[in-house]
Design an enzyme around this catalytic site. Structure first.
Site, PDB file in Angstrom:
ATOM      1  N   ASP A   7       0.869  -1.173   0.000  1.00 58.97           N
ATOM      2  CA  ASP A   7       0.000   0.000   0.000  1.00 58.97           C
ATOM      3  C   ASP A   7       0.910   1.228   0.000  1.00 58.97           C
ATOM      4  O   ASP A   7       2.079   1.150   0.381  1.00 58.97           O
ATOM      5  CB  ASP A   7      -0.887  -0.023   1.250  1.00 58.97           C
ATOM      6  N   ASP A   9      -0.235   5.054   0.712  1.00 54.13           N
ATOM      7  CA  ASP A   9      -0.520   6.148   1.649  1.00 54.13           C
ATOM      8  C   ASP A   9      -0.502   5.676   3.090  1.00 54.13           C
ATOM      9  O   ASP A   9      -1.124   4.671   3.452  1.00 54.13           O
ATOM     10  CB  ASP A   9      -1.886   6.764   1.313  1.00 54.13           C
TER      11      ASP A   9
END
Length: 220
Positions: A7, A9
């Site tokens: 991922d 953010d």
């Protein structure tokens, strides 16, 4: 072969590129502060709480791309990456990625943030494989709409499996798979891999990780 999914953010970067991009456009006066700042904060809180309506958010997020010519957006993006994103790259990020690359793992960043914002971030981190929400384009300009399935929650699994299929791969192609994420929104994909890892997790993901014996790490 092994698969390493990341991922972006609040995982590889200590912040949210979606949120920061909107704030940057406000600073550039490309968006009206009074109209957009409170709404941007509201969507960000909904995301953290796991209550975000992704289509409502994408309507807010992608419309600004349609209001400015591509060359102007790209000029702003270069400044944005340099001034706002590079300083947010978590201290442990590059070492984590390099470790997987040295092992010969297939490395992919998979993110709900749109590909216009995230492509240069992924390249800065040395990862060429990116699965992101795709903004619709017409004649090289953005329409303000999304195309295909948003890369969010269960949509991340669908988009990943579509990507694997396009590269003649399946889950069975990998002896082991990792997914690194901070967010409760990624629980569907975290539950699919052989090695889920919670990175600087939110409260909900931390509880889930502790309950299931998942590793919890910090890149900060």
């Amino acid at each position: 072969m092994k698969l390493a999914l990341f991922d972006l953010d609040n995982t590889l970067i200590a912040g949210d590129s979606d949120f920061e991009w909107a704030q940057f456009l406000i600073e550039k006066k490309a968006l009206d502060r009074e109209l957009h700042e409170a709404r941007n904060l509201e969507f960000y809180e909904q995301y953290k709480a796991g209550t975000l309506d992704i289509h409502e958010f994408l309507d807010f997020q992608l419309k600004p791309l349609s209001r400015h010519p591509r060359y102007q957006l790209e000029e702003w993006r270069r400044e944005f990456i340099k001034k706002k994103i590079v300083p947010l790259i978590a201290p442990g990020t590059r070492k984590l990625i390099e470790g997987h690359m040295l092992d010969g793992d297939l490395c992919i960043i998979i993110t709900a943030t749109n590909s216009f914002v995230t492509t240069p971030i992924a390249l800065n981190l040395g990862i060429t494989n990116l699965i992101a929400t795709e903004p619709e384009e017409k004649d090289g300009e953005f329409t303000g709409k999304v195309t295909g399935t948003p890369c969010f929650r269960e949509g991340k699994i669908q988009r990943l499996e579509n990507w694997l299929d396009q590269h003649n791969l399946t889950w069975l192609s990998f002896l082991q798979s990792w997914f690194y994420s901070d967010s409760l929104n990624d629980l569907p994909l975290l539950s699919k891999v052989t090695h889920p890892v919670a990175v600087d997790p939110d409260v909900t993901l931390k509880k889930h990780a502790d309950k299931n014996g998942w590793p919890v790490i910090s890149l900060r």
